[in-house]
Design an enzyme around this catalytic site. Structure first.
Site, PDB file in Angstrom:
ATOM      1  N   SER A  17       5.224 -19.247 -14.304  1.00 31.78           N
ATOM      2  CA  SER A  17       5.129 -18.932 -15.736  1.00 31.78           C
ATOM      3  C   SER A  17       5.765 -19.995 -16.642  1.00 31.78           C
ATOM      4  O   SER A  17       5.181 -20.333 -17.674  1.00 31.78           O
ATOM      5  CB  SER A  17       5.731 -17.558 -16.024  1.00 31.78           C
ATOM      6  OG  SER A  17       4.957 -16.577 -15.403  1.00 31.78           O
ATOM      7  N   THR A  63       8.640  -8.898 -14.517  1.00 32.86           N
ATOM      8  CA  THR A  63       7.977  -8.797 -13.229  1.00 32.86           C
ATOM      9  C   THR A  63       8.830  -7.994 -12.252  1.00 32.86           C
ATOM     10  O   THR A  63       9.818  -7.368 -12.646  1.00 32.86           O
ATOM     11  CB  THR A  63       7.599 -10.210 -12.714  1.00 32.86           C
ATOM     12  OG1 THR A  63       6.842 -10.069 -11.518  1.00 32.86           O
ATOM     13  CG2 THR A  63       8.812 -11.085 -12.433  1.00 32.86           C
ATOM     14  N   LYS A  67       9.102  -3.686 -13.686  1.00 33.61           N
ATOM     15  CA  LYS A  67       7.935  -3.406 -14.537  1.00 33.61           C
ATOM     16  C   LYS A  67       7.884  -1.968 -15.049  1.00 33.61           C
ATOM     17  O   LYS A  67       7.283  -1.699 -16.084  1.00 33.61           O
ATOM     18  CB  LYS A  67       6.644  -3.679 -13.757  1.00 33.61           C
ATOM     19  CG  LYS A  67       6.356  -5.139 -13.537  1.00 33.61           C
ATOM     20  CD  LYS A  67       5.068  -5.240 -12.745  1.00 33.61           C
ATOM     21  CE  LYS A  67       4.554  -6.647 -12.708  1.00 33.61           C
ATOM     22  NZ  LYS A  67       3.192  -6.688 -12.179  1.00 33.61           N
ATOM     23  N   ASN A  88       4.032  -5.739 -18.076  1.00 33.89           N
ATOM     24  CA  ASN A  88       4.358  -7.112 -17.658  1.00 33.89           C
ATOM     25  C   ASN A  88       4.541  -8.074 -18.830  1.00 33.89           C
ATOM     26  O   ASN A  88       4.965  -9.208 -18.629  1.00 33.89           O
ATOM     27  CB  ASN A  88       3.353  -7.659 -16.633  1.00 33.89           C
ATOM     28  CG  ASN A  88       1.954  -7.724 -17.190  1.00 33.89           C
ATOM     29  OD1 ASN A  88       1.726  -7.595 -18.398  1.00 33.89           O
ATOM     30  ND2 ASN A  88       0.995  -7.908 -16.309  1.00 33.89           N
ATOM     31  N   GLY A 132      -4.676   0.220  -5.138  1.00 32.61           N
ATOM     32  CA  GLY A 132      -3.288   0.052  -5.554  1.00 32.61           C
ATOM     33  C   GLY A 132      -3.224  -0.231  -7.048  1.00 32.61           C
ATOM     34  O   GLY A 132      -4.186   0.024  -7.795  1.00 32.61           O
ATOM     35  N   GLY A 133      -2.088  -0.767  -7.479  1.00 35.70           N
ATOM     36  CA  GLY A 133      -1.873  -1.024  -8.898  1.00 35.70           C
ATOM     37  C   GLY A 133      -2.887  -1.999  -9.493  1.00 35.70           C
ATOM     38  O   GLY A 133      -3.409  -1.777 -10.584  1.00 35.70           O
ATOM     39  N   ASN A 154     -11.900   2.326  -0.438  1.00 37.62           N
ATOM     40  CA  ASN A 154     -10.501   2.209  -0.021  1.00 37.62           C
ATOM     41  C   ASN A 154     -10.310   2.889   1.320  1.00 37.62           C
ATOM     42  O   ASN A 154     -11.041   3.811   1.669  1.00 37.62           O
ATOM     43  CB  ASN A 154      -9.588   2.861  -1.070  1.00 37.62           C
ATOM     44  CG  ASN A 154      -8.135   2.493  -0.861  1.00 37.62           C
ATOM     45  OD1 ASN A 154      -7.817   1.328  -0.611  1.00 37.62           O
ATOM     46  ND2 ASN A 154      -7.236   3.466  -0.943  1.00 37.62           N
ATOM     47  N   ARG A 155      -9.326   2.388   2.073  1.00 35.07           N
ATOM     48  CA  ARG A 155      -8.993   2.998   3.368  1.00 35.07           C
ATOM     49  C   ARG A 155      -8.692   4.490   3.182  1.00 35.07           C
ATOM     50  O   ARG A 155      -9.138   5.322   3.947  1.00 35.07           O
ATOM     51  CB  ARG A 155      -7.777   2.254   3.950  1.00 35.07           C
ATOM     52  CG  ARG A 155      -7.346   2.706   5.293  1.00 35.07           C
ATOM     53  CD  ARG A 155      -6.220   1.832   5.794  1.00 35.07           C
ATOM     54  NE  ARG A 155      -5.055   1.863   4.893  1.00 35.07           N
ATOM     55  CZ  ARG A 155      -3.927   1.206   5.116  1.00 35.07           C
ATOM     56  NH1 ARG A 155      -3.811   0.434   6.188  1.00 35.07           N
ATOM     57  NH2 ARG A 155      -2.920   1.273   4.270  1.00 35.07           N
ATOM     58  N   THR A 156      -7.928   4.803   2.117  1.00 32.43           N
ATOM     59  CA  THR A 156      -7.584   6.201   1.822  1.00 32.43           C
ATOM     60  C   THR A 156      -8.405   6.645   0.608  1.00 32.43           C
ATOM     61  O   THR A 156      -8.130   6.227  -0.526  1.00 32.43           O
ATOM     62  CB  THR A 156      -6.074   6.301   1.493  1.00 32.43           C
ATOM     63  OG1 THR A 156      -5.360   5.517   2.432  1.00 32.43           O
ATOM     64  CG2 THR A 156      -5.580   7.726   1.515  1.00 32.43           C
TER      65      THR A 156
HETATM   66  P1  ATR Z   1      -0.891  -3.430  -5.468  1.00 29.73           P
HETATM   67  O1  ATR Z   1      -0.087  -2.459  -6.285  1.00 29.73           O
HETATM   68  O2  ATR Z   1      -0.247  -4.756  -5.258  1.00 29.73           O
HETATM   69  O3  ATR Z   1      -2.309  -3.536  -5.914  1.00 29.73           O
HETATM   70  P2  ATR Z   1      -0.546  -1.502  -3.305  1.00 29.73           P
HETATM   71  O4  ATR Z   1      -0.242  -0.417  -4.228  1.00 29.73           O
HETATM   72  O5  ATR Z   1       0.442  -1.835  -2.252  1.00 29.73           O
HETATM   73  O6  ATR Z   1      -0.941  -2.865  -3.981  1.00 29.73           O
HETATM   74  O7  ATR Z   1      -1.960  -1.143  -2.628  1.00 29.73           O
HETATM   75  C1  ATR Z   1      -2.372  -1.788  -1.514  1.00 29.73           C
HETATM   76  C2  ATR Z   1      -3.867  -1.580  -1.289  1.00 29.73           C
HETATM   77  O8  ATR Z   1      -4.163  -2.281  -0.091  1.00 29.73           O
HETATM   78  C3  ATR Z   1      -4.277  -0.135  -1.056  1.00 29.73           C
HETATM   79  O9  ATR Z   1      -5.602   0.023  -1.494  1.00 29.73           O
HETATM   80  C4  ATR Z   1      -4.189  -0.024   0.473  1.00 29.73           C
HETATM   81  O10 ATR Z   1      -4.987   0.970   1.042  1.00 29.73           O
HETATM   82  P3  ATR Z   1      -4.444   2.497   1.156  1.00 29.73           P
HETATM   83  O11 ATR Z   1      -4.560   3.080  -0.203  1.00 29.73           O
HETATM   84  O12 ATR Z   1      -5.321   3.125   2.156  1.00 29.73           O
HETATM   85  O13 ATR Z   1      -3.012   2.376   1.619  1.00 29.73           O
HETATM   86  C5  ATR Z   1      -4.744  -1.382   0.851  1.00 29.73           C
HETATM   87  N1  ATR Z   1      -4.374  -1.783   2.207  1.00 29.73           N
HETATM   88  C6  ATR Z   1      -3.179  -2.226   2.634  1.00 29.73           C
HETATM   89  N2  ATR Z   1      -3.220  -2.524   3.950  1.00 29.73           N
HETATM   90  C7  ATR Z   1      -4.506  -2.262   4.367  1.00 29.73           C
HETATM   91  C8  ATR Z   1      -5.191  -2.381   5.612  1.00 29.73           C
HETATM   92  N3  ATR Z   1      -4.586  -2.840   6.697  1.00 29.73           N
HETATM   93  N4  ATR Z   1      -6.505  -2.041   5.639  1.00 29.73           N
HETATM   94  C9  ATR Z   1      -7.143  -1.583   4.539  1.00 29.73           C
HETATM   95  N5  ATR Z   1      -6.540  -1.444   3.332  1.00 29.73           N
HETATM   96  C10 ATR Z   1      -5.235  -1.785   3.246  1.00 29.73           C
END
Ligand code: ATR
Length: 281
Positions: A17, A63, A67, A88, A132-133, A154-156
């Site tokens: 930055s 940061t 945050k 931020n 995620g965020g 997304n995985r979840t």
């Molecule tokens: P940020 O806030 O930096 O965006 P985060 O909140 O840590 O990140 O989110 C991480 C993302 O990466 C989530 O979508 C997570 O999936 P889940 O919601 O299922 O946890 C995804 N992620 C992390 N490791 C993963 C993996 N091995 N395979 C698939 N998705 C993964």
């Protein structure tokens, strides 16, 4: 008058930055400084913020890991902060501190700058990978832009549903598992990877495989360490357009500077320079 900007966080000594904002000040023909204001975990946060206030900054970035914590010290927050629950960028205006979150707008500016056709129509089909965020911020921005379709994978799946609940507008959203998304990839104009998969030390992994892609599709990865992730390597091997994560840093900073000064600086040429710095050249 000399402007006074800062970055708050810990650790911040390797932040880009100061470099970015010093260039912007030059480009905008403004006098000013951008300094690091490190707040260590063992420091008294309230005291440090008081100390910062006495320095009378015109604005600051905030940061990791503060945050969320900074919100209690602000006089106003904008809509993006309400949605994200995280700040931020802070503007000091008429004695008030106003909080913003530039993630979503910074990202969309970056990808449109590299691929202007993405800004020329609302009729886009987008796939967001991750919940995620970063995904939340980007989703909110794309919905504000009223893009036609923004699907989430997304995985979840439940986390994707929480993000999709932000949508009160015209955009349509389907939620897919990673496997399901893999089977639908050929419909998307833009695929945005927001997970930590592909980031060092997981740089040999991808969240899904790119088998068939639409002609002229853009594959974008917000990971910038490494710059060319495994997913982007796959995209290149399929002759897709690729978009690199470091450009988001640049455009977020450009937007923060605009919030502070009202000036949108021309960042032409800075992407390559930033790439060189990140790659240690
Ligand atoms: P940020 O806030 O930096 O965006 P985060 O909140 O840590 O990140 O989110 C991480 C993302 O990466 C989530 O979508 C997570 O999936 P889940 O919601 O299922 O946890 C995804 N992620 C992390 N490791 C993963 C993996 N091995 N395979 C698939 N998705 C993964």
């Amino acid at each position: 008058m000399s402007l006074n900007f800062a970055l708050i966080g810990y650790p911040i000594q390797h932040s880009l930055s100061p470099w970015l904002h010093t260039r912007f000040l030059e480009k905008a023909d403004l006098k000013g400084t951008y300094s690091l204001f490190e707040v260590r975990p063992e420091d008294d946060f309230s005291l440090k913020i008081k100390e910062l206030k006495e320095k009378n900054p015109n604005g600051f970035n905030i940061t990791f890991p503060y945050k969320e914590k900074i919100i209690d010290y602000l006089d106003e927050i904008d809509e993006t902060v309400r949605v994200m629950g995280a700040v931020n960028t802070v503007l000091a205006k008429n004695g008030k501190w106003i909080g913003y979150n530039t993630d979503g707008k910074g990202y969309f500016r970056a990808v449109k700058n590299s691929y202007p056709h993405l800004g020329a129509t609302k009729d886009l089909k987008v796939l967001l990978i991750g919940s995620g965020g970063a995904s939340r911020a980007i989703y909110y921005e794309l919905v504000q832009e009223e893009l036609a379709i923004v699907d989430i994978t997304n995985r979840t799946k439940e986390k994707a549903e929480t993000i999709a609940a932000l949508n009160k507008g015209k955009t349509k959203t389907n939620i897919y598992s990673l496997k399901e998304a893999e089977q639908h990839l050929e419909q998307y104009d833009l695929i945005i990877q927001t997970t930590s998969v592909g980031m060092e030390p997981n740089d040999q992994q991808t969240p899904l495989h790119l088998n068939s892609l639409k002609n002229n599709a853009v594959v974008s990865d917000i990971v910038y360490q490494p710059m060319k992730t495994k997913l982007l390597q796959e995209a290149e091997s399929l002759d897709a357009n690729v978009h690199y994560g470091h450009t988001m840093l640049l455009h977020q900073a450009q937007y923060a500077f605009e919030i502070w000064t009202g000036k949108k600086v021309d960042v032409t040429g800075m992407e390559n320079k930033l790439q060189d710095i990140l790659e240690g050249r």
